[in-house]
Design a protein around this motif. Structure first.
Motif, short mmCIF file in Angstrom:
data_model
loop_
_atom_site.label_atom_id
_atom_site.label_comp_id
_atom_site.label_asym_id
_atom_site.label_seq_id
_atom_site.Cartn_x
_atom_site.Cartn_y
_atom_site.Cartn_z
N PRO A 7 0.80 -1.23 0.00
CA PRO A 7 0.00 0.00 0.00
C PRO A 7 0.83 1.28 0.00
O PRO A 7 0.48 2.25 -0.67
CB PRO A 7 -0.84 -0.10 1.27
CG PRO A 7 -0.70 -1.47 1.77
CD PRO A 7 0.49 -2.09 1.12
N GLY A 8 1.93 1.30 0.73
CA GLY A 8 2.75 2.51 0.79
C GLY A 8 3.37 2.85 -0.55
O GLY A 8 3.43 4.02 -0.95
N ILE A 13 3.28 6.05 -5.67
CA ILE A 13 3.16 6.10 -7.13
C ILE A 13 2.00 7.00 -7.53
O ILE A 13 2.12 7.82 -8.44
CB ILE A 13 2.99 4.68 -7.70
CG1 ILE A 13 4.28 3.89 -7.53
CG2 ILE A 13 2.57 4.73 -9.16
CD1 ILE A 13 4.15 2.41 -7.83
N ARG A 14 0.86 6.87 -6.83
CA ARG A 14 -0.28 7.73 -7.12
C ARG A 14 0.06 9.20 -6.90
O ARG A 14 -0.32 10.07 -7.67
CB ARG A 14 -1.49 7.34 -6.27
CG ARG A 14 -2.24 6.14 -6.82
CD ARG A 14 -3.57 5.94 -6.11
NE ARG A 14 -3.42 5.51 -4.73
CZ ARG A 14 -3.31 4.24 -4.35
NH1 ARG A 14 -3.35 3.28 -5.24
NH2 ARG A 14 -3.18 3.94 -3.08
#
Length: 48
Positions: A7-8, A13-14
């Motif tokens: 998730p991190g 990236i987002r």
């Protein structure tokens, strides 16, 4: 797309993708996210 499920890493990236958008596209993207957030049901019901 990167081949990770952490998730991190995905959040980073987002964030990089969002930062690299032009001002006009970034504002449009933020409006899109706000619409999704505002339309999401709360406890199975819509509060409007």
């Amino acid at each position: 797309m990167m081949g990770t499920k952490k998730p991190g890493i995905l959040e980073a990236i987002r964030e990089v993708r969002e930062m690299s958008l032009s001002r006009r596209l970034r504002l449009r993207y933020e409006a899109h996210l706000k619409q999704i957030r505002d339309d999401r049901p709360v406890s199975g019901i819509f509060l409007k």
